[in-house]
Design an enzyme around this catalytic site. Structure first.
Site, mmCIF file in Angstrom:
data_model
loop_
_atom_site.group_PDB
_atom_site.id
_atom_site.type_symbol
_atom_site.label_atom_id
_atom_site.label_comp_id
_atom_site.label_asym_id
_atom_site.label_seq_id
_atom_site.Cartn_x
_atom_site.Cartn_y
_atom_site.Cartn_z
ATOM 1 N N ASP A 147 -71.550 45.815 53.895
ATOM 2 C CA ASP A 147 -70.187 45.740 53.354
ATOM 3 C C ASP A 147 -69.395 47.026 53.635
ATOM 4 O O ASP A 147 -69.904 47.957 54.268
ATOM 5 C CB ASP A 147 -70.304 45.446 51.852
ATOM 6 C CG ASP A 147 -69.201 44.554 51.331
ATOM 7 O OD1 ASP A 147 -68.143 44.467 51.972
ATOM 8 O OD2 ASP A 147 -69.395 43.944 50.261
ATOM 9 N N ASP A 202 -62.024 38.017 51.337
ATOM 10 C CA ASP A 202 -62.980 37.129 50.667
ATOM 11 C C ASP A 202 -62.398 35.729 50.456
ATOM 12 O O ASP A 202 -61.215 35.567 50.163
ATOM 13 C CB ASP A 202 -63.370 37.712 49.314
ATOM 14 C CG ASP A 202 -64.314 38.899 49.465
ATOM 15 O OD1 ASP A 202 -64.538 39.346 50.607
ATOM 16 O OD2 ASP A 202 -64.812 39.369 48.429
HETATM 17 C C1 GLA Z 1 -67.113 42.195 49.195
HETATM 18 C C2 GLA Z 1 -67.595 41.160 50.208
HETATM 19 C C3 GLA Z 1 -68.100 39.938 49.460
HETATM 20 C C4 GLA Z 1 -69.241 40.344 48.526
HETATM 21 C C5 GLA Z 1 -68.760 41.427 47.575
HETATM 22 C C6 GLA Z 1 -69.897 42.020 46.768
HETATM 23 O O1 GLA Z 1 -65.981 41.762 48.511
HETATM 24 O O2 GLA Z 1 -66.559 40.795 51.081
HETATM 25 O O3 GLA Z 1 -68.556 38.945 50.369
HETATM 26 O O4 GLA Z 1 -70.334 40.808 49.281
HETATM 27 O O5 GLA Z 1 -68.142 42.503 48.279
HETATM 28 O O6 GLA Z 1 -69.471 43.042 45.910
#
Ligand code: GLA
Length: 399
Positions: A147, A202
């Site tokens: 991430d 997301d």
């Molecule tokens: C980010 C990623 C998500 C998830 C969250 C976890 O937002 O894009 O897919 O992994 O972090 O905290």
């Protein structure tokens, strides 16, 4: 002795040289804990998920990687600076959990972050890349999602290349999933860094809702268009970014989550297959309806996603209430998706004879209905609920 050492070194070299290619010749498939469980992830959920995926046919349909996302660790590293799984969530430890998954035919996926902390505030791998990669390898990890929170001024290409090199040095083949939301345009530089890279923020379990960092699947689909499609037809620039071994990732699936109607879930799955997207389920697969299970395990639809040619689909036409997407498949075949983007059910026409892509005669099959519906010499109509899709496979007919 010297000669033996030389032979050993010569034998070791290709392991580093191969860069774990061949691991994702088709888009990775699996399950990830985040969309449903977020921080409420634990060993029991992971084991029950794996058992459910054996029983409900998902494993045999191709969902291979079971990935534990953020919030699995203790908030502090130990005295040796090692990451520690939270014993309240993972009392048996991660090596044992990996063994449990491997014994059932799955591969084991984990999560870390290129920053000082993960997005959830747990320790990140910045400055600990080689140590953490060795730890993941020791736990039997086969897939790492990485991430992009708390990275300061770090350069994305440097950060992901460093972790790629650390994984190679650890010596255990892992699919490397780049999750920096498309900020630094990874499609332009990541083909030899990771096997998949997020293109966008997301996903949320809605059709087209929007928050600052997250959005529904139709909003994400619209954002993919510029990556997969040039202004005119299927020239060499189609699929210029993604292909076997390196994929655009529009984020995990929301199929089966509460915010989507059944047609919206079916269309979301269909469109991710049109995009050659990784298929990472994000629902509670222990408790899903037969209809959702049927969507997630449909071999013909998955077959479009996993087509060995590895070309992405692209938006052929968009007009009020209707979109047509096309995808070139192996053996001269095509997939066509007709999407009702309107707010009400509608009878939509698909004028196949006018589509200049199809050179020659093709047999047309309705992939969800499992019916042969004619040839590309016919105009087809479909009655589609709001946000539903008709998915067709066109197979060339030899004269
Ligand atoms: C980010 C990623 C998500 C998830 C969250 C976890 O937002 O894009 O897919 O992994 O972090 O905290």
């Amino acid at each position: 002795m010297k000669r033996l050492l030389c032979l050993l070194l010569a034998g070791a070299a290709p392991v580093f040289a191969q860069k774990f290619e061949g691991l994702a010749l088709t888009p990775p498939m699996g399950w990830n804990s985040w969309n449903t469980f977020a921080s409420h992830i634990n060993e029991t959920v992971v084991k029950e998920t794996a058992d459910a995926m054996v029983a409900n046919g998902m494993r045999d349909a191709g969902y291979q990687y079971i990935v534990i996302d953020d919030c699995w660790a203790l908030k502090d590293r130990d005295a040796n600076d090692q990451l520690v799984p939270d014993p309240a969530k993972f009392p048996g430890g991660l090596k044992a959990l990996g063994d449990y998954l491997h014994a059932r035919g799955f591969k084991f996926g984990m999560y870390s972050c290129a920053g000082s902390k993960t997005c959830g505030g747990y320790p990140g791998s910045m400055g600990h890349e080689y140590q953490d990669a060795r730890q993941f390898a020791a736990w039997g990890v086969d897939y790492l999602k990485y991430d992009w929170c708390n990275v300061g001024t770090r350069d994305a290409r440097e950060a992901y290349t460093t972790m790629r090199d650390a994984i190679h040095a650890a010596g255990r083949p892992m699919v490397f999933s780049i999750c920096e939301w498309g900020t630094a345009k990874p499609w332009e530089w990541a083909a030899d860094v990771g096997h998949l890279w997020r293109t966008t923020g997301d996903i949320l379990d809605c059709y087209d809702c929007k928050q600052r960092w997250a959005q529904g699947w139709k909003v994400i689909l619209d954002l993919q268009h510029s990556l997969v499609s040039p202004a005119f037809g299927p020239d060499d620039s189609i699929g210029k970014y993604a292909g076997p071994g390196h994929w655009n990732d529009p984020d995990m699936l929301e199929v089966g989550n509460a915010g989507l109607t059944l047609p919206e879930a079916r269309a979301h799955f269909s469109m991710w297959c049109m995009l050659a997207a990784p298929l990472i389920a994000g629902n509670d697969v222990r408790h899903m309806t037969p209809e959702i299970r049927a969507i997630l395990t449909d071999r013909d639809v998955i077959g479009i996603d996993q087509d060995p040619l590895g070309r992405e689909g692209w938006r052929y036409r968009a007009e009020p209430g209707r979109e047509i997407w096309v995808r070139q498949l192996a053996g001269g075949a095509w997939a066509v998706a007709l999407l009702n983007t309107g707010a009400a059910a509608a009878d939509l026409a698909l004028d196949l004879p006018s589509m200049w892509l199809f050179d020659g005669k093709f047999a047309v099959r309705d992939v969800w209905a499992k019916k042969d519906v004619g040839t590309n010499a016919q105009i087809l109509t479909a009655h589609l609920a709001s946000h539903d899709v008709a998915l067709l496979r066109l197979t060339p007919v030899k004269n």
